[in-house]
Design a protein around this motif. Structure first.
Motif, PDB file in Angstrom:
ATOM      1  N   GLY A 244       0.816  -1.205   0.000  1.00  0.00           N
ATOM      2  CA  GLY A 244       0.000   0.000   0.000  1.00  0.00           C
ATOM      3  C   GLY A 244       0.852   1.259   0.000  1.00  0.00           C
ATOM      4  N   CYS A 245       0.210   2.376   0.292  1.00  0.00           N
ATOM      5  CA  CYS A 245       0.881   3.681   0.262  1.00  0.00           C
ATOM      6  C   CYS A 245       0.953   4.313   1.643  1.00  0.00           C
ATOM      7  N   LEU A 246       0.597   3.559   2.659  1.00  0.00           N
ATOM      8  CA  LEU A 246       0.618   4.072   4.031  1.00  0.00           C
ATOM      9  C   LEU A 246       1.642   3.270   4.817  1.00  0.00           C
ATOM     10  N   TYR A 247       2.734   3.914   5.214  1.00  0.00           N
ATOM     11  CA  TYR A 247       3.776   3.217   5.982  1.00  0.00           C
ATOM     12  C   TYR A 247       4.766   4.254   6.493  1.00  0.00           C
ATOM     13  N   PRO A 248       5.524   3.929   7.517  1.00  0.00           N
ATOM     14  CA  PRO A 248       6.546   4.856   7.992  1.00  0.00           C
ATOM     15  C   PRO A 248       7.648   4.991   6.943  1.00  0.00           C
ATOM     16  N   TRP A 249       8.143   6.200   6.793  1.00  0.00           N
ATOM     17  CA  TRP A 249       9.228   6.390   5.830  1.00  0.00           C
ATOM     18  C   TRP A 249      10.212   7.429   6.356  1.00  0.00           C
ATOM     19  N   ALA A 250      11.399   7.385   5.777  1.00  0.00           N
ATOM     20  CA  ALA A 250      12.464   8.291   6.224  1.00  0.00           C
ATOM     21  C   ALA A 250      13.012   9.053   5.033  1.00  0.00           C
ATOM     22  N   PHE A 251      13.585  10.197   5.352  1.00  0.00           N
ATOM     23  CA  PHE A 251      14.150  11.070   4.330  1.00  0.00           C
ATOM     24  C   PHE A 251      15.241  11.889   5.004  1.00  0.00           C
ATOM     25  N   SER A 252      16.432  11.930   4.417  1.00  0.00           N
ATOM     26  CA  SER A 252      17.524  12.678   5.035  1.00  0.00           C
ATOM     27  C   SER A 252      17.504  14.131   4.597  1.00  0.00           C
ATOM     28  N   ILE A 253      17.703  15.011   5.562  1.00  0.00           N
ATOM     29  CA  ILE A 253      17.778  16.443   5.238  1.00  0.00           C
ATOM     30  C   ILE A 253      18.928  16.696   4.254  1.00  0.00           C
ATOM     31  N   HIS A 254      19.934  15.780   4.278  1.00  0.00           N
ATOM     32  CA  HIS A 254      21.075  15.951   3.380  1.00  0.00           C
ATOM     33  C   HIS A 254      20.712  15.603   1.929  1.00  0.00           C
ATOM     34  N   ASP A 255      19.539  15.024   1.725  1.00  0.00           N
ATOM     35  CA  ASP A 255      19.061  14.760   0.362  1.00  0.00           C
ATOM     36  C   ASP A 255      18.097  15.837  -0.127  1.00  0.00           C
ATOM     37  N   PHE A 256      17.878  16.855   0.689  1.00  0.00           N
ATOM     38  CA  PHE A 256      17.020  17.977   0.273  1.00  0.00           C
ATOM     39  C   PHE A 256      17.862  18.901  -0.606  1.00  0.00           C
TER      40      PHE A 256
END
Ligand SMILES: [Fe+2]
Length: 392
Positions: A244-256
């Motif tokens: 599905g499309c609902l799940y915990p996810w992560a994103f690094s500020i260094h990839d912004f």
């Protein structure tokens, strides 16, 4: 609002028989937002996710909140807060309104299992590393990572390799990428500062055995929130597969990827997430304004419909040099007050080519109140730093 993901074993057709090795059916669960009219996932449990054997009320330490009166800009030194505790029950609440709570913790032990039924959480890792374990699997987090945990996902946070410093933004509602960066079908558009390749989700199921397992639940009650404790018959980490499309996810500020220009770019250029009546922005190291007559630091500004919270998490924040702002500082610049660079900063910044700053901003559309822990670590001289000689 991440893209579709499938992890572990799932049946080829939803809502059809999917059997365990012993021949019994897996317990299918649909977890969905906005009355099942928005993102959702289907999870397949080894045990019934409905089976609780006990429930009791839980009373956390009361959080007092007081209005920002007299109205002042505030500077909170998070590194002066007591360290220790876990990443859920140990959070020191700093600023709050009915839309979000902003808190800070230096977690040095695993948290209990936790379900926030009020809204999504955005955790930002200032320093250290941790494993975010949930019914959906594991996310490994390191310094600079944001983790978005959807409402009611059962999770726990385990520091790995020493204490982990976290800023937590808990919403009363859902947190996701800014709508203007998404196509009508939810794909990141080309002008977005990050995209699907930068998002990380769980990659495999996390299975744990256990009976009579406690889960702390923060939930809705009339006029506010309350806590309860459920005892599940079996460990909730029993999902063999989900999609599905609902799940915990992560994103690094260094990839912004910062958006820069010939002249100063306004704060919305830094927006990273949107929540109910608030936004979260990332200020990252970047090339600065390159017009021949550019003034690279911000102009004085007054965000008349917002309270602005800035968490200084790395590098040098040129515009605030001399204000006492340091690593781990939080500034609150409320609506009703014009703020801007320190005296002399615009002149000093002329000719700069690059700023080495890292900060997370939370702008709330409704006023924030100050919590007890915030007042305990407030730099009370901050409000006068635009009119008095600079501190070293
Ligand atoms: Fe500002």
């Amino acid at each position: 609002m991440p893209y579709y993901r499938s992890v572990g074993e799932i049946p080829p057709k939803r809502h059809t028989q999917f059997r365990q090795p012993d021949g019994g059916l897996y317990a299918e669960e649909l977890m969905g937002q906005e009355g099942f009219s928005s993102d959702s996932s289907l999870l397949y449990h080894r045990h019934l996710p409905t089976a609780i054997v006990a429930a009791e009320t839980y009373e956390p330490r009361p959080d007092s909140r007081s209005p920002n009166r007299p109205l002042k800009p505030r500077h909170l030194r998070t590194h002066k807060l007591d360290a220790g505790g876990d990443a859920v029950l140990g959070r020191a609440q700093l600023l709050a309104n009915d839309d979000c709570r902003i808190s800070y913790v230096v977690a040095d032990r695993p948290s209990p299992l936790y379900r926030n039924a009020i809204g999504d959480e955005c955790l930002y890792v200032e320093d250290g590393a941790a494993r975010l374990e949930s019914t959906f699997g594991v996310l490994e987090l390191t310094a600079g990572d944001y983790a978005i945990i959807p409402t009611s996902v059962i999770y726990r946070l385990v520091p790995t390799g020493g204490p982990v410093r976290l800023l937590a933004v808990e919403a009363t509602g859902h947190i996701g990428p800014p709508k203007r960066y998404l196509s009508v079908r939810g794909q990141f558009l080309e002008h977005s500062p990050y995209c699907e390749r930068d998002q990380r989700g769980p990659t495999e199921p996390l299975l744990a055995d256990g009976t009579e397992v406690e889960v702390y639940v923060r939930h809705r009650v009339r006029g506010g929130t309350a806590w309860s404790r459920h005892v599940f018959a079996h460990h909730p980490f029993d999902v063999v597969g989900w999609d599905g499309c609902l799940y915990p996810w992560a994103f690094s500020i260094h990839d912004f990827e910062p958006i820069t220009g010939r002249i100063h770019q306004p704060p919305p250029a830094h927006q990273t997430f949107q929540g109910p009546n608030f936004v979260i922005c990332s200020f990252v190291p970047r090339k600065v304004d390159y017009h021949p007559l550019a003034v690279p630091v911000p102009y004085n500004h007054h965000n008349v419909d917002s309270d602005e919270v800035l968490f200084y998490t790395g590098g040098n924040y040129e515009a605030r040099a001399g204000s006492g702002i340091e690593q781990g500082s939080i500034s609150l610049h409320p609506g009703g007050f014009t703020h801007g660079p320190q005296p002399g900063a615009p002149e000093r910044a002329i000719g700069a080519e690059r700023f080495d700053e890292l900060a997370v901003m939370v702008d709330t559309f409704r006023p924030l109140e100050l919590c007890e822990a915030a007042l305990a670590v407030e730099d009370e001289e901050y409000a006068w730093t635009w009119s008095r000689p600079a501190q070293s």
